[in-house]
Scaffold this motif. Structure first.
Motif, PDB file in Angstrom:
ATOM      1  N   THR A 212      13.085   2.835  -3.685  1.00  0.00           N
ATOM      2  CA  THR A 212      12.969   3.726  -2.539  1.00  0.00           C
ATOM      3  C   THR A 212      11.523   4.192  -2.373  1.00  0.00           C
ATOM      4  O   THR A 212      10.821   4.362  -3.364  1.00  0.00           O
ATOM      5  CB  THR A 212      13.897   4.961  -2.673  1.00  0.00           C
ATOM      6  N   PRO A 213      11.085   4.418  -1.137  1.00  0.00           N
ATOM      7  CA  PRO A 213       9.756   5.001  -0.937  1.00  0.00           C
ATOM      8  C   PRO A 213       9.786   6.530  -1.050  1.00  0.00           C
ATOM      9  O   PRO A 213       8.750   7.171  -1.132  1.00  0.00           O
ATOM     10  CB  PRO A 213       9.383   4.570   0.479  1.00  0.00           C
ATOM     11  N   THR A 214      10.996   7.125  -1.056  1.00  0.00           N
ATOM     12  CA  THR A 214      11.131   8.582  -1.052  1.00  0.00           C
ATOM     13  C   THR A 214      12.152   9.052  -2.083  1.00  0.00           C
ATOM     14  O   THR A 214      13.289   9.367  -1.734  1.00  0.00           O
ATOM     15  CB  THR A 214      11.569   9.070   0.344  1.00  0.00           C
ATOM     16  N   PRO A 215      11.775   9.146  -3.365  1.00  0.00           N
ATOM     17  CA  PRO A 215      12.731   9.587  -4.373  1.00  0.00           C
ATOM     18  C   PRO A 215      13.020  11.082  -4.245  1.00  0.00           C
ATOM     19  O   PRO A 215      12.210  11.836  -3.707  1.00  0.00           O
ATOM     20  CB  PRO A 215      12.012   9.294  -5.689  1.00  0.00           C
ATOM     21  N   ALA A 216      14.175  11.494  -4.720  1.00  0.00           N
ATOM     22  CA  ALA A 216      14.509  12.918  -4.727  1.00  0.00           C
ATOM     23  C   ALA A 216      13.554  13.626  -5.670  1.00  0.00           C
ATOM     24  O   ALA A 216      13.290  13.162  -6.775  1.00  0.00           O
ATOM     25  CB  ALA A 216      15.946  13.122  -5.178  1.00  0.00           C
ATOM     26  N   GLY A 217      13.020  14.745  -5.231  1.00  0.00           N
ATOM     27  CA  GLY A 217      12.071  15.455  -6.072  1.00  0.00           C
ATOM     28  C   GLY A 217      12.191  16.954  -5.945  1.00  0.00           C
ATOM     29  O   GLY A 217      11.310  17.695  -6.341  1.00  0.00           O
ATOM     30  N   TRP A 218      13.305  17.420  -5.418  1.00  0.00           N
ATOM     31  CA  TRP A 218      13.503  18.839  -5.222  1.00  0.00           C
ATOM     32  C   TRP A 218      13.678  19.534  -6.564  1.00  0.00           C
ATOM     33  O   TRP A 218      14.331  19.030  -7.459  1.00  0.00           O
ATOM     34  CB  TRP A 218      14.742  19.071  -4.362  1.00  0.00           C
TER      35      TRP A 218
ATOM     36  N   GLY B 273       0.773  -1.226   0.000  1.00  0.00           N
ATOM     37  CA  GLY B 273       0.000   0.000   0.000  1.00  0.00           C
ATOM     38  C   GLY B 273       0.806   1.278   0.000  1.00  0.00           C
ATOM     39  O   GLY B 273       0.267   2.360  -0.147  1.00  0.00           O
ATOM     40  N   VAL B 274       2.130   1.181   0.151  1.00  0.00           N
ATOM     41  CA  VAL B 274       3.007   2.350   0.114  1.00  0.00           C
ATOM     42  C   VAL B 274       3.683   2.373  -1.261  1.00  0.00           C
ATOM     43  O   VAL B 274       4.277   1.380  -1.662  1.00  0.00           O
ATOM     44  CB  VAL B 274       4.092   2.276   1.214  1.00  0.00           C
ATOM     45  N   PRO B 275       3.598   3.487  -1.984  1.00  0.00           N
ATOM     46  CA  PRO B 275       4.261   3.527  -3.298  1.00  0.00           C
ATOM     47  C   PRO B 275       5.764   3.336  -3.171  1.00  0.00           C
ATOM     48  O   PRO B 275       6.412   3.965  -2.340  1.00  0.00           O
ATOM     49  CB  PRO B 275       3.944   4.934  -3.818  1.00  0.00           C
ATOM     50  N   ILE B 276       6.310   2.467  -3.994  1.00  0.00           N
ATOM     51  CA  ILE B 276       7.746   2.224  -4.046  1.00  0.00           C
ATOM     52  C   ILE B 276       8.215   2.650  -5.439  1.00  0.00           C
ATOM     53  O   ILE B 276       7.611   2.278  -6.440  1.00  0.00           O
ATOM     54  CB  ILE B 276       8.089   0.734  -3.809  1.00  0.00           C
TER      55      ILE B 276
ATOM     56  N   ASN C 241      18.209  11.118 -15.474  1.00  0.00           N
ATOM     57  CA  ASN C 241      17.306  10.085 -14.950  1.00  0.00           C
ATOM     58  C   ASN C 241      16.766   9.272 -16.103  1.00  0.00           C
ATOM     59  O   ASN C 241      16.100   9.807 -16.982  1.00  0.00           O
ATOM     60  CB  ASN C 241      16.136  10.702 -14.178  1.00  0.00           C
ATOM     61  N   VAL C 242      17.068   7.992 -16.106  1.00  0.00           N
ATOM     62  CA  VAL C 242      16.547   7.091 -17.123  1.00  0.00           C
ATOM     63  C   VAL C 242      15.132   6.674 -16.734  1.00  0.00           C
ATOM     64  O   VAL C 242      14.262   6.517 -17.575  1.00  0.00           O
ATOM     65  CB  VAL C 242      17.462   5.850 -17.269  1.00  0.00           C
ATOM     66  N   MET C 243      14.908   6.544 -15.423  1.00  0.00           N
ATOM     67  CA  MET C 243      13.596   6.117 -14.952  1.00  0.00           C
ATOM     68  C   MET C 243      13.409   6.527 -13.502  1.00  0.00           C
ATOM     69  O   MET C 243      14.305   6.360 -12.684  1.00  0.00           O
ATOM     70  CB  MET C 243      13.471   4.599 -15.093  1.00  0.00           C
ATOM     71  N   LYS C 244      12.262   7.097 -13.201  1.00  0.00           N
ATOM     72  CA  LYS C 244      11.841   7.347 -11.819  1.00  0.00           C
ATOM     73  C   LYS C 244      10.339   7.133 -11.841  1.00  0.00           C
ATOM     74  O   LYS C 244       9.584   8.019 -12.229  1.00  0.00           O
ATOM     75  CB  LYS C 244      12.197   8.753 -11.359  1.00  0.00           C
ATOM     76  N   ALA C 245       9.935   5.934 -11.470  1.00  0.00           N
ATOM     77  CA  ALA C 245       8.531   5.563 -11.605  1.00  0.00           C
ATOM     78  C   ALA C 245       8.082   4.699 -10.436  1.00  0.00           C
ATOM     79  O   ALA C 245       8.863   3.946  -9.870  1.00  0.00           O
ATOM     80  CB  ALA C 245       8.321   4.798 -12.907  1.00  0.00           C
ATOM     81  N   ILE C 246       6.813   4.831 -10.106  1.00  0.00           N
ATOM     82  CA  ILE C 246       6.223   3.961  -9.085  1.00  0.00           C
ATOM     83  C   ILE C 246       6.078   2.573  -9.690  1.00  0.00           C
ATOM     84  O   ILE C 246       5.545   2.421 -10.785  1.00  0.00           O
ATOM     85  CB  ILE C 246       4.843   4.483  -8.648  1.00  0.00           C
ATOM     86  N   ILE C 247       6.584   1.577  -8.979  1.00  0.00           N
ATOM     87  CA  ILE C 247       6.437   0.219  -9.500  1.00  0.00           C
ATOM     88  C   ILE C 247       5.020  -0.264  -9.203  1.00  0.00           C
ATOM     89  O   ILE C 247       4.436   0.072  -8.173  1.00  0.00           O
ATOM     90  CB  ILE C 247       7.511  -0.744  -8.952  1.00  0.00           C
ATOM     91  N   PRO C 248       4.450  -1.029 -10.110  1.00  0.00           N
ATOM     92  CA  PRO C 248       3.068  -1.470  -9.916  1.00  0.00           C
ATOM     93  C   PRO C 248       2.926  -2.475  -8.778  1.00  0.00           C
ATOM     94  O   PRO C 248       3.775  -3.343  -8.592  1.00  0.00           O
ATOM     95  CB  PRO C 248       2.701  -2.112 -11.254  1.00  0.00           C
ATOM     96  N   MET C 249       1.843  -2.313  -7.991  1.00  0.00           N
ATOM     97  CA  MET C 249       1.556  -3.259  -6.915  1.00  0.00           C
ATOM     98  C   MET C 249       0.646  -4.371  -7.411  1.00  0.00           C
ATOM     99  O   MET C 249       0.513  -5.399  -6.773  1.00  0.00           O
ATOM    100  CB  MET C 249       0.917  -2.544  -5.734  1.00  0.00           C
ATOM    101  N   GLU C 250      -0.021  -4.135  -8.528  1.00  0.00           N
ATOM    102  CA  GLU C 250      -0.927  -5.125  -9.099  1.00  0.00           C
ATOM    103  C   GLU C 250      -0.545  -5.342 -10.551  1.00  0.00           C
ATOM    104  O   GLU C 250       0.272  -4.630 -11.102  1.00  0.00           O
ATOM    105  CB  GLU C 250      -2.366  -4.630  -8.988  1.00  0.00           C
ATOM    106  N   GLY C 251      -1.175  -6.298 -11.161  1.00  0.00           N
ATOM    107  CA  GLY C 251      -0.883  -6.591 -12.559  1.00  0.00           C
ATOM    108  C   GLY C 251      -0.118  -7.892 -12.644  1.00  0.00           C
ATOM    109  O   GLY C 251      -0.498  -8.899 -12.045  1.00  0.00           O
TER     110      GLY C 251
END
Length: 150
Positions: free
Chosen positions: A136-142, A40-43, A98-108
């Motif tokens: 990571t649950p907390t990507p850099a986003g500044w 339930g926590v975005p990774i 950044n080649v990729m910074k995406a939430i990995i799917p929890m379903e599918g």
């Protein structure tokens, strides 16, 4: 940003310099059992260029987050693919990109025991370049914004 050495796929790991094809990059994460990740926590999967890539031709890179029942994740297309990056031309792969910074799917597609990264090289082979990749649950986003004028 919080990272964990157990969920780090690679640190300044050289890209495979073989001909066009699919290669396993860095380490795999042993999830001990087939299961969904995050509860339930975005990774986030973060993949960035650590060392500028070069090629003797027009190499392209695409990264896939994949899982498999075996530690040496299959590169023949039989692994379960969960996330795919855009395709990057070698000219666009400078250090810090950044080649990729995406939430990995929890379903599918169901996750298998071992989770890792696949490097898909298109066109020509890479002659140099390295990437960093981790979960990571907390990507850099500044991001800097212009000073507000009142």
């Amino acid at each position: 940003m919080i990272t964990d050495k157990l969920t780090r796929f690679c640190t300044a790991t050289a890209l495979n310099t073989g001909a066009a094809g699919t290669y396993l990059v860095g380490d795999v994460v042993d999830m001990q059992a087939a299961r969904d990740i995050g509860q339930g926590v975005p990774i986030y999967l973060v993949v960035s260029v650590a060392t500028t890539a070069t090629s003797g031709g027009s190499a392209t890179l695409q990264v896939q987050l994949a899982s498999d029942a075996q530690e040496a994740i299959a590169t023949d297309g039989s692994a379960s693919v969960h996330a795919v990056s855009a395709t990057f031309a070698v000219a666009d792969m400078t250090a810090g990109t950044n080649v990729m910074k995406a939430i990995i799917p929890m379903e599918g597609v169901e996750y298998e025991r071992y989770l890792g990264l696949l490097q898909i090289t298109g066109g020509a082979a890479f002659t140099a370049g390295a990437i960093d990749a981790f979960l990571t649950p907390t990507p850099a986003g500044w991001k800097a914004y212009a000073d507000g004028q009142n």
